[in-house]
Design an enzyme around this catalytic site. Structure first.
Site, PDB file in Angstrom:
ATOM      1  N   SER A  13       0.852  -1.185   0.000  1.00  0.00           N
ATOM      2  CA  SER A  13       0.000   0.000   0.000  1.00  0.00           C
ATOM      3  C   SER A  13       0.890   1.237   0.000  1.00  0.00           C
ATOM      4  O   SER A  13       2.039   1.190   0.431  1.00  0.00           O
ATOM      5  CB  SER A  13      -0.906   0.011   1.229  1.00  0.00           C
ATOM      6  OG  SER A  13      -1.627   1.226   1.312  1.00  0.00           O
ATOM      7  N   HIS A  14       0.333   2.338  -0.431  1.00  0.00           N
ATOM      8  CA  HIS A  14       1.040   3.611  -0.367  1.00  0.00           C
ATOM      9  C   HIS A  14       1.150   4.105   1.074  1.00  0.00           C
ATOM     10  O   HIS A  14       1.898   5.032   1.356  1.00  0.00           O
ATOM     11  CB  HIS A  14       0.313   4.656  -1.218  1.00  0.00           C
ATOM     12  CG  HIS A  14       0.553   4.471  -2.671  1.00  0.00           C
ATOM     13  ND1 HIS A  14       0.051   3.409  -3.382  1.00  0.00           N
ATOM     14  CD2 HIS A  14       1.279   5.208  -3.542  1.00  0.00           C
ATOM     15  CE1 HIS A  14       0.441   3.515  -4.637  1.00  0.00           C
ATOM     16  NE2 HIS A  14       1.175   4.593  -4.765  1.00  0.00           N
ATOM     17  N   SER A  15       0.413   3.486   1.974  1.00  0.00           N
ATOM     18  CA  SER A  15       0.372   3.888   3.374  1.00  0.00           C
ATOM     19  C   SER A  15       0.767   2.714   4.264  1.00  0.00           C
ATOM     20  O   SER A  15       0.157   1.639   4.186  1.00  0.00           O
ATOM     21  CB  SER A  15      -1.045   4.353   3.723  1.00  0.00           C
ATOM     22  OG  SER A  15      -1.235   4.405   5.113  1.00  0.00           O
TER      23      SER A  15
END
Length: 136
Positions: A13-15
């Site tokens: 994920s980007h997070s």
């Protein structure tokens, strides 16, 4: 920990918090026996938003039990990062697959299937089939 060969699952994920939360959810829903190895690779090494080949590579190595690694991603640039790593040929464990699946539902299906002893093809199919889950 089991010595049995299992498919590992990496959630990109980007997070960081999103990847960790989805991993926790998938592990929790697959509980009841030996849970397949799952690793989150979210965000950048400094904690910012983005995707990191370094974090993805480490996560994949950590879940590799010799039966393949299924990689699920959240957004477009994560797809590009994983595709580039696969093209290099030596950045990810052998038999690593980028799985086209919805991130949350696919992660749960992948971890449940891997935990029940499914091979990499079965894990990929179960995760991809999650596109068909209806919510209405």
């Amino acid at each position: 920990m089991s010595d049995e060969r299992q498919v590992g699952v990496v959630l990109v994920s980007h997070s960081g918090p999103v990847a960790e939360s989805v991993a926790e959810l998938a592990r929790g829903l697959a509980a009841g026996g030996v849970t397949a190895p799952v690793a989150a690779a979210g965000g950048l090494p400094n904690g910012g938003l983005g995707t990191s080949a370094e974090l993805i590579g480490r996560a994949a190595a950590s879940v590799d039990r010799g039966a393949g690694v299924a990689v699920l991603v959240d957004l477009g640039s994560a797809v590009l990062t994983v595709k580039a790593m696969l093209a290099e040929g030596d950045e990810l464990p052998e038999n690593t697959r980028l799985v086209d699946a919805p991130f949350v539902e696919g992660a749960v299906a992948a971890v449940v299937t891997a935990s029940s002893g499914g091979d990499i093809g079965a894990v990929e199919a179960a995760a991809s089939e999650a596109y068909g889950y209806r919510k209405t």
